[in-house]
Design a protein around this motif. Structure first.
Motif, PDB file in Angstrom:
ATOM      1  N   PRO A   1      -8.582  17.101   8.315  1.00 54.57           N
ATOM      2  CA  PRO A   1      -9.123  16.510   7.078  1.00 54.57           C
ATOM      3  C   PRO A   1      -8.091  16.602   5.943  1.00 54.57           C
ATOM      4  O   PRO A   1      -7.409  17.608   5.790  1.00 54.57           O
ATOM      5  CB  PRO A   1     -10.342  17.389   6.774  1.00 54.57           C
ATOM      6  N   GLY A   2      -8.002  15.525   5.185  1.00 65.46           N
ATOM      7  CA  GLY A   2      -7.058  15.475   4.072  1.00 65.46           C
ATOM      8  C   GLY A   2      -5.701  14.898   4.445  1.00 65.46           C
ATOM      9  O   GLY A   2      -4.914  14.554   3.574  1.00 65.46           O
ATOM     10  N   LYS A   3      -5.403  14.781   5.743  1.00 64.67           N
ATOM     11  CA  LYS A   3      -4.137  14.192   6.194  1.00 64.67           C
ATOM     12  C   LYS A   3      -4.269  12.669   6.217  1.00 64.67           C
ATOM     13  O   LYS A   3      -5.328  12.115   6.488  1.00 64.67           O
ATOM     14  CB  LYS A   3      -3.762  14.672   7.600  1.00 64.67           C
ATOM     15  N   THR A   4      -3.164  12.001   5.960  1.00 66.48           N
ATOM     16  CA  THR A   4      -3.136  10.541   6.016  1.00 66.48           C
ATOM     17  C   THR A   4      -2.759  10.113   7.424  1.00 66.48           C
ATOM     18  O   THR A   4      -1.850  10.676   8.024  1.00 66.48           O
ATOM     19  CB  THR A   4      -2.120   9.982   5.000  1.00 66.48           C
TER      20      THR A   4
ATOM     21  N   ASP B   1       0.852  -1.190   0.000  1.00 68.01           N
ATOM     22  CA  ASP B   1       0.000   0.000   0.000  1.00 68.01           C
ATOM     23  C   ASP B   1       0.887   1.239   0.000  1.00 68.01           C
ATOM     24  O   ASP B   1       1.530   1.525   1.005  1.00 68.01           O
ATOM     25  CB  ASP B   1      -0.914   0.003   1.230  1.00 68.01           C
ATOM     26  N   PRO B   2       0.925   1.984  -1.095  1.00 68.75           N
ATOM     27  CA  PRO B   2       1.783   3.170  -1.175  1.00 68.75           C
ATOM     28  C   PRO B   2       1.469   4.238  -0.125  1.00 68.75           C
ATOM     29  O   PRO B   2       2.287   5.109   0.133  1.00 68.75           O
ATOM     30  CB  PRO B   2       1.537   3.710  -2.582  1.00 68.75           C
ATOM     31  N   LEU B   3       0.295   4.183   0.496  1.00 68.85           N
ATOM     32  CA  LEU B   3      -0.029   5.164   1.542  1.00 68.85           C
ATOM     33  C   LEU B   3       0.878   5.017   2.762  1.00 68.85           C
ATOM     34  O   LEU B   3       0.957   5.927   3.584  1.00 68.85           O
ATOM     35  CB  LEU B   3      -1.499   5.052   1.966  1.00 68.85           C
ATOM     36  N   PHE B   4       1.565   3.891   2.904  1.00 71.40           N
ATOM     37  CA  PHE B   4       2.516   3.725   4.011  1.00 71.40           C
ATOM     38  C   PHE B   4       3.749   4.625   3.846  1.00 71.40           C
ATOM     39  O   PHE B   4       4.419   4.938   4.823  1.00 71.40           O
ATOM     40  CB  PHE B   4       2.995   2.275   4.119  1.00 71.40           C
ATOM     41  N   ILE B   5       4.070   5.022   2.625  1.00 72.09           N
ATOM     42  CA  ILE B   5       5.282   5.795   2.371  1.00 72.09           C
ATOM     43  C   ILE B   5       5.154   7.184   2.984  1.00 72.09           C
ATOM     44  O   ILE B   5       4.141   7.860   2.802  1.00 72.09           O
ATOM     45  CB  ILE B   5       5.543   5.899   0.854  1.00 72.09           C
TER      46      ILE B   5
ATOM     47  N   TYR C   1      -5.296   0.581   8.833  1.00 68.41           N
ATOM     48  CA  TYR C   1      -4.336   0.808   7.761  1.00 68.41           C
ATOM     49  C   TYR C   1      -4.381   2.281   7.341  1.00 68.41           C
ATOM     50  O   TYR C   1      -5.364   2.971   7.610  1.00 68.41           O
ATOM     51  CB  TYR C   1      -4.650  -0.108   6.574  1.00 68.41           C
ATOM     52  N   PRO C   2      -3.314   2.786   6.695  1.00 73.07           N
ATOM     53  CA  PRO C   2      -3.299   4.196   6.305  1.00 73.07           C
ATOM     54  C   PRO C   2      -4.525   4.577   5.478  1.00 73.07           C
ATOM     55  O   PRO C   2      -4.932   3.839   4.577  1.00 73.07           O
ATOM     56  CB  PRO C   2      -2.033   4.327   5.463  1.00 73.07           C
ATOM     57  N   GLU C   3      -5.108   5.713   5.847  1.00 74.12           N
ATOM     58  CA  GLU C   3      -6.216   6.269   5.074  1.00 74.12           C
ATOM     59  C   GLU C   3      -6.239   7.777   5.248  1.00 74.12           C
ATOM     60  O   GLU C   3      -5.605   8.310   6.160  1.00 74.12           O
ATOM     61  CB  GLU C   3      -7.554   5.648   5.442  1.00 74.12           C
ATOM     62  N   ILE C   4      -6.966   8.436   4.391  1.00 76.39           N
ATOM     63  CA  ILE C   4      -7.051   9.889   4.426  1.00 76.39           C
ATOM     64  C   ILE C   4      -8.245  10.285   5.289  1.00 76.39           C
ATOM     65  O   ILE C   4      -9.363   9.789   5.082  1.00 76.39           O
ATOM     66  CB  ILE C   4      -7.176  10.458   2.999  1.00 76.39           C
TER      67      ILE C   4
END
Length: 129
Positions: A115-118, A26-30, A98-101
């Protein structure tokens, strides 16, 4: 002696089979993730685009208390167990979310996620990028 080495290598390979590099999972981990403890200690998790990085813990005065991975280690995920590993033999975290926005402001202790931050939740603690 050769048998012991062969067995040790086999155990290492089997232990790492279900773990996937986070940038592929999951690229959101980066990114660089932070969390503030109640005692004003700060955790920073660095994960680069090849899944290498480090963990640094700072005290309230900004002094680093502990560094995991002075030489960058690889971050891996075991999705079946919801675990995030920093190298095979170092630190591991249970992934509660898991990472989410964030869709709205989230307040949790000293952590505020706009809002908008991961963000993600590891071992019950909120980490924001």
């Amino acid at each position: 002696m050769k048998q012991i080495i062969a067995i040790a290598l086999l155990v290492i390979l089997l232990a790492s089979c279900k773990k996937e590099a986070v940038h592929k999972f999951d690229p959101l981990f980066i990114g660089t993730w932070s969390h503030q403890e109640d005692n004003n200690e700060f955790w920073y998790l660095d994960i680069d685009d090849k899944s290498y990085g480090s963990i640094t813990l700072y005290d309230s005065s900004g002094n680093d208390l502990q560094v995991y991975g002075e030489n960058p280690k690889r971050w891996r995920v075991n999705a079946s167990k919801n675990l995030l590993y920093h190298s095979l033999f170092n630190k591991k975290f249970h992934i509660d979310k898991y990472p989410e926005i964030a869709q709205q402001t989230i307040m949790n202790g000293l952590d505020t996620i706009e809002p908008g931050k991961t963000y993600m939740i590891l071992d019950g603690d909120f980490f924001v990028e």
